[in-house]
Design a protein around this motif. Structure first.
Motif, PDB file in Angstrom:
ATOM      1  N   GLU A  44       0.810  -1.218   0.000  1.00 26.18           N
ATOM      2  CA  GLU A  44       0.000   0.000   0.000  1.00 26.18           C
ATOM      3  C   GLU A  44       0.842   1.267   0.000  1.00 26.18           C
ATOM      4  O   GLU A  44       0.309   2.370  -0.202  1.00 26.18           O
ATOM      5  N   SER A  45       2.135   1.132   0.236  1.00 25.71           N
ATOM      6  CA  SER A  45       2.996   2.318   0.215  1.00 25.71           C
ATOM      7  C   SER A  45       3.032   2.954  -1.172  1.00 25.71           C
ATOM      8  O   SER A  45       3.375   4.140  -1.306  1.00 25.71           O
ATOM      9  N   ARG A  46       2.667   2.216  -2.217  1.00 26.18           N
ATOM     10  CA  ARG A  46       2.639   2.793  -3.566  1.00 26.18           C
ATOM     11  C   ARG A  46       1.729   4.012  -3.593  1.00 26.18           C
ATOM     12  O   ARG A  46       2.088   5.058  -4.144  1.00 26.18           O
ATOM     13  N   GLU A  47       0.550   3.899  -3.015  1.00 24.97           N
ATOM     14  CA  GLU A  47      -0.393   5.020  -3.033  1.00 24.97           C
ATOM     15  C   GLU A  47       0.043   6.124  -2.079  1.00 24.97           C
ATOM     16  O   GLU A  47      -0.114   7.312  -2.386  1.00 24.97           O
ATOM     17  N   ARG A  48       0.580   5.763  -0.927  1.00 27.65           N
ATOM     18  CA  ARG A  48       1.037   6.792   0.019  1.00 27.65           C
ATOM     19  C   ARG A  48       2.185   7.601  -0.575  1.00 27.65           C
ATOM     20  O   ARG A  48       2.214   8.834  -0.485  1.00 27.65           O
ATOM     21  N   VAL A  49       3.140   6.905  -1.177  1.00 26.92           N
ATOM     22  CA  VAL A  49       4.305   7.595  -1.735  1.00 26.92           C
ATOM     23  C   VAL A  49       3.892   8.473  -2.911  1.00 26.92           C
ATOM     24  O   VAL A  49       4.340   9.629  -3.029  1.00 26.92           O
ATOM     25  N   ARG A  50       3.048   7.976  -3.786  1.00 23.64           N
ATOM     26  CA  ARG A  50       2.609   8.762  -4.939  1.00 23.64           C
ATOM     27  C   ARG A  50       1.919  10.052  -4.484  1.00 23.64           C
ATOM     28  O   ARG A  50       2.257  11.150  -4.938  1.00 23.64           O
ATOM     29  N   SER A  51       0.983   9.941  -3.561  1.00 23.63           N
ATOM     30  CA  SER A  51       0.259  11.126  -3.095  1.00 23.63           C
ATOM     31  C   SER A  51       1.175  12.081  -2.354  1.00 23.63           C
ATOM     32  O   SER A  51       1.068  13.305  -2.506  1.00 23.63           O
ATOM     33  N   ALA A  52       2.087  11.536  -1.541  1.00 23.33           N
ATOM     34  CA  ALA A  52       2.991  12.394  -0.773  1.00 23.33           C
ATOM     35  C   ALA A  52       3.900  13.195  -1.693  1.00 23.33           C
ATOM     36  O   ALA A  52       4.122  14.404  -1.483  1.00 23.33           O
ATOM     37  N   LEU A  53       4.435  12.559  -2.740  1.00 21.80           N
ATOM     38  CA  LEU A  53       5.324  13.266  -3.660  1.00 21.80           C
ATOM     39  C   LEU A  53       4.575  14.366  -4.410  1.00 21.80           C
ATOM     40  O   LEU A  53       5.073  15.499  -4.547  1.00 21.80           O
ATOM     41  N   ILE A  54       3.392  14.052  -4.889  1.00 18.74           N
ATOM     42  CA  ILE A  54       2.637  15.051  -5.657  1.00 18.74           C
ATOM     43  C   ILE A  54       2.200  16.196  -4.758  1.00 18.74           C
ATOM     44  O   ILE A  54       2.326  17.378  -5.121  1.00 18.74           O
ATOM     45  N   THR A  55       1.719  15.891  -3.555  1.00 18.61           N
ATOM     46  CA  THR A  55       1.267  16.939  -2.638  1.00 18.61           C
ATOM     47  C   THR A  55       2.417  17.836  -2.215  1.00 18.61           C
ATOM     48  O   THR A  55       2.237  19.052  -2.039  1.00 18.61           O
ATOM     49  N   ALA A  56       3.616  17.257  -2.065  1.00 23.31           N
ATOM     50  CA  ALA A  56       4.775  18.046  -1.640  1.00 23.31           C
ATOM     51  C   ALA A  56       5.386  18.854  -2.783  1.00 23.31           C
ATOM     52  O   ALA A  56       6.368  19.584  -2.574  1.00 23.31           O
ATOM     53  N   GLY A  57       4.831  18.738  -3.983  1.00 24.99           N
ATOM     54  CA  GLY A  57       5.302  19.558  -5.091  1.00 24.99           C
ATOM     55  C   GLY A  57       6.342  18.905  -5.966  1.00 24.99           C
ATOM     56  O   GLY A  57       6.953  19.571  -6.813  1.00 24.99           O
ATOM     57  N   PHE A  58       6.566  17.607  -5.807  1.00 20.68           N
ATOM     58  CA  PHE A  58       7.530  16.902  -6.649  1.00 20.68           C
ATOM     59  C   PHE A  58       6.811  16.226  -7.816  1.00 20.68           C
ATOM     60  O   PHE A  58       5.593  16.037  -7.807  1.00 20.68           O
ATOM     61  N   GLU A  59       7.586  15.848  -8.788  1.00 25.71           N
ATOM     62  CA  GLU A  59       7.031  15.161  -9.960  1.00 25.71           C
ATOM     63  C   GLU A  59       7.059  13.661  -9.712  1.00 25.71           C
ATOM     64  O   GLU A  59       8.078  13.099  -9.295  1.00 25.71           O
ATOM     65  N   PHE A  60       5.923  13.028  -9.949  1.00 25.05           N
ATOM     66  CA  PHE A  60       5.912  11.568  -9.866  1.00 25.05           C
ATOM     67  C   PHE A  60       6.172  11.015 -11.262  1.00 25.05           C
ATOM     68  O   PHE A  60       5.412  11.288 -12.206  1.00 25.05           O
ATOM     69  N   PRO A  61       7.282  10.258 -11.445  1.00 25.96           N
ATOM     70  CA  PRO A  61       7.685   9.835 -12.794  1.00 25.96           C
ATOM     71  C   PRO A  61       6.618   8.984 -13.487  1.00 25.96           C
ATOM     72  O   PRO A  61       6.097   8.041 -12.901  1.00 25.96           O
ATOM     73  N   GLN A  62       6.300   9.352 -14.699  1.00 27.61           N
ATOM     74  CA  GLN A  62       5.352   8.581 -15.494  1.00 27.61           C
ATOM     75  C   GLN A  62       6.118   7.516 -16.273  1.00 27.61           C
ATOM     76  O   GLN A  62       6.154   7.499 -17.506  1.00 27.61           O
ATOM     77  N   ARG A  63       6.737   6.616 -15.536  1.00 23.13           N
ATOM     78  CA  ARG A  63       7.547   5.560 -16.130  1.00 23.13           C
ATOM     79  C   ARG A  63       7.261   4.263 -15.376  1.00 23.13           C
ATOM     80  O   ARG A  63       6.500   4.246 -14.393  1.00 23.13           O
ATOM     81  N   ARG A  64       7.884   3.228 -15.798  1.00 17.53           N
ATOM     82  CA  ARG A  64       7.735   1.946 -15.094  1.00 17.53           C
ATOM     83  C   ARG A  64       8.718   1.934 -13.916  1.00 17.53           C
ATOM     84  O   ARG A  64       9.935   1.992 -14.122  1.00 17.53           O
ATOM     85  N   ILE A  65       8.169   1.852 -12.721  1.00 21.88           N
ATOM     86  CA  ILE A  65       8.995   1.916 -11.510  1.00 21.88           C
ATOM     87  C   ILE A  65       8.997   0.536 -10.851  1.00 21.88           C
ATOM     88  O   ILE A  65       7.945  -0.016 -10.534  1.00 21.88           O
ATOM     89  N   THR A  66      10.199  -0.006 -10.670  1.00 19.15           N
ATOM     90  CA  THR A  66      10.356  -1.289  -9.980  1.00 19.15           C
ATOM     91  C   THR A  66      11.131  -1.057  -8.689  1.00 19.15           C
ATOM     92  O   THR A  66      12.222  -0.463  -8.709  1.00 19.15           O
ATOM     93  N   ILE A  67      10.566  -1.510  -7.592  1.00 20.35           N
ATOM     94  CA  ILE A  67      11.200  -1.334  -6.282  1.00 20.35           C
ATOM     95  C   ILE A  67      11.475  -2.715  -5.700  1.00 20.35           C
ATOM     96  O   ILE A  67      10.556  -3.532  -5.539  1.00 20.35           O
ATOM     97  N   ASN A  68      12.742  -2.977  -5.409  1.00 28.56           N
ATOM     98  CA  ASN A  68      13.151  -4.263  -4.842  1.00 28.56           C
ATOM     99  C   ASN A  68      13.616  -4.052  -3.405  1.00 28.56           C
ATOM    100  O   ASN A  68      14.465  -3.205  -3.133  1.00 28.56           O
ATOM    101  N   LEU A  69      13.013  -4.800  -2.480  1.00 29.10           N
ATOM    102  CA  LEU A  69      13.409  -4.753  -1.076  1.00 29.10           C
ATOM    103  C   LEU A  69      14.252  -5.986  -0.785  1.00 29.10           C
ATOM    104  O   LEU A  69      13.724  -7.108  -0.696  1.00 29.10           O
ATOM    105  N   ALA A  70      15.558  -5.802  -0.685  1.00 33.26           N
ATOM    106  CA  ALA A  70      16.479  -6.921  -0.499  1.00 33.26           C
ATOM    107  C   ALA A  70      16.955  -6.972   0.960  1.00 33.26           C
ATOM    108  O   ALA A  70      17.129  -5.923   1.599  1.00 33.26           O
ATOM    109  N   PRO A  71      17.124  -8.182   1.504  1.00 30.07           N
ATOM    110  CA  PRO A  71      17.068  -9.497   0.873  1.00 30.07           C
ATOM    111  C   PRO A  71      15.635  -9.937   0.586  1.00 30.07           C
ATOM    112  O   PRO A  71      14.715  -9.647   1.365  1.00 30.07           O
ATOM    113  N   ALA A  72      15.452 -10.687  -0.479  1.00 22.06           N
ATOM    114  CA  ALA A  72      14.119 -11.038  -0.943  1.00 22.06           C
ATOM    115  C   ALA A  72      13.431 -12.067  -0.066  1.00 22.06           C
ATOM    116  O   ALA A  72      12.210 -12.209  -0.115  1.00 22.06           O
TER     117      ALA A  72
END
Length: 504
Positions: A44-72
């Motif tokens: 669910e952090s996907r939605e929190r991070v997206r809204s937080a970045l946009i609300t804070a005035g940053f650009e949310f990249p319109q690209r394919r974003i892959t996030i890996n939390l290691a170790p898997a």
């Protein structure tokens, strides 16, 4: 740069294993996926991070974003990774001009939709681990005092995403947080001077505090058992530095306030008798500390002891011996410390008035036997002091209060006994065992003959014998004697309901 690597930490028991957040931006349809064994709260952090970045005035990249939390293979839970993911996206998309991610900086924090950074659990273990690697740690401002308990860790406290970004691009650098002095509020604890009479019970409290012994009060309703038990923490010395870290770490991962542990106040836990075995020892899909761990280095008070289900009480036996609890699941094991003092209180029968000198008890012998057998023999074996607390007569109860010895005076004697034990064997008397027990609690010929006689008369187990010796050693420490003499042995036997004369 389309790849950014940010350091953070997971929570596993009271440990904080490192987690690397890898953020990669690539071409394709705009999307955001998180891999690395994330549970629902992390996804669910996907939605929190997206809204937080946009609300804070940053650009949310319109690209394919892959996030890996290691170790898997390490399960990830909660919102503690939000801040690291957001900074990773900003860095990978080139919005942090002049800043490059470094392993020397770790981040923890949950983001709100407005970009504010909220507190998370388990900050203290993460701070300790980061400090051991000489890394700085970014934490929510509400967690700053907790993080600073680690001592050597450089802590950066932030309250909003913009505040951290301004620091990273060196536009408005943050100053490391500074710890504030926290004083223990010993006066807030119940005082022993408030207890009327009950001199033998007061003595038992002092002995239990001095040696770390387990204690069981039995008596009719209203005799003061709960009142006495609540005064035991006030007799114990303040937590030492290492103990404060242990207790605060357990409170941190459980979501409780760490301020009492910071102030050196020992925990006092009193779960209701409807508590389950998991609530008592810990567990769950993602194991959490139970009451015995929350009482680590403090007191676990079980009122109405026979009302607890027997299977719940039996789970206490192993941690009472080892001082820790190992929770096993199919995928992993989690170990929590659980070195607590058990204080139990119980009525002698279902109605509570058996053997109180009156004819009020209406219980049959079979009812009394069944009620008392709810507590197993092996569990009773592990309780060093077992004392009957009689009800005060009306004239003593209603008489004007006579100032008795207060907790501060007793605590001074207890502290002195602790110092004697730590200087002699490095541990409390309750932890003595094996050859060390024989050396520290050795008896002369008369003492051995007396104890042998009592063991044969009452058919005492070896564990009970050893616990009697430990209590006698504590009594000798309180008396300032280098050896256990006959008076201390007789008093220790009396605390187990044993009489050397055969009439007990």
């Amino acid at each position: 740069m389309s790849l950014a690597v940010i350091q953070t930490r997971a929570q596993l028991g009271i440990a904080a294993p490192p987690v690397t957040v890898e953020v990669h931006l690539s071409g394709g349809l705009p999307s955001m996926s998180i891999v690395g064994l994330p549970e629902t709260g992390v996804k669910e952090s996907r939605e929190r991070v997206r809204s937080a970045l946009i609300t804070a005035g940053f650009e949310f990249p319109q690209r394919r974003i892959t996030i890996n939390l290691a170790p898997a293979d390490l399960p990830k839970e909660g919102g503690r990774y939000d801040l690291a993911i957001a900074i990773g996206i900003l860095s990978a998309s080139g919005q942090l001009k002049g800043w490059k991610a470094t392993p020397a900086l770790e981040m923890l924090g949950e983001l709100s939709l407005s970009g504010e950074i909220r507190s998370v659990r388990g900050v203290l273990p993460a701070s300790v681990a980061a400090g051991q690697l000489q890394r700085a740690l970014v934490v929510p401002r509400d967690n700053a005092e907790e993080a600073l308990m680690a001592g050597d860790t450089e802590v950066l406290a932030v309250s909003h995403l913009i505040e951290l970004v301004e620091h990273l691009i060196r536009r408005q650098p943050l100053q490391p947080a500074v710890a504030e002095e926290v004083a223990a509020e010993a006066g807030a604890m119940p005082d022993l001077a408030e207890v009327k009479g009950q001199f033998q019970a007061r003595r038992a409290l002092e002995v239990a505090a001095a040696g770390g012994h387990n204690l069981l009060f039995s008596g009719p309703p209203g005799s003061g058992k709960s009142m006495l038990a609540a005064r035991l923490p006030g007799l114990l010395p303040e937590l030492q530095s290492r103990e404060r870290l242990e207790v605060a770490a357990i409170a941190s991962v459980s979501g409780y306030d760490v301020t009492p542990a910071c102030a050196g106040i020992r925990p006092f836990r009193s779960p209701h008798h409807t508590a389950s075995a998991v609530a008592l020892v810990g567990g769950g899909s993602y194991p959490r500390p139970g009451e015995i761990s929350l009482a680590h280095q403090g007191v676990l008070f079980l009122d109405e002891l026979p009302e607890f289900p027997r299977r719940v009480l039996e789970v206490l036996r192993e941690p009472m011996e080892t001082g820790e609890i190992l929770i096993s699941r199919a995928a992993r094991q989690t170990r929590f410390p659980a070195r607590f003092q058990l204080v139990g209180a119980m009525n002698p029968c279902p109605c509570g008035y058996h053997d109180d000198g009156t004819d009020r008890c209406y219980c049959t012998p079979d009812q009394i036997r069944r009620y008392q057998q709810k507590i197993s023999g092996p569990l009773l074996d592990r309780i060093d002091l077992q004392l009957h607390v009689p009800a005060l007569p009306p004239d003593a109860l209603l008489a004007p209060a006579q100032p008795g010895e207060n907790s501060a005076h007793v605590r001074a004697r207890v502290r002195q006994a602790h110092e004697v034990q730590l200087s002699r064997q490095g541990t409390m008397n309750r932890e003595l065992g094996g050859t060390e027990l024989e050396q520290v609690c050795g008896l002369d010929d008369a003492g051995r003959a007396l104890l042998t006689q009592v063991m044969q008369r009452y058919q005492l187990s070896a564990r009970t014998c050893h616990r009697i010796l430990k209590v006698a050693r504590t009594l000798a420490d309180l008396a300032g004697q280098p050896r256990v003499e006959e008076p201390q042995l007789l008093e220790a036997l009396a605390f187990r309901g044993c009489s050397a004369s055969g009439d007990g």
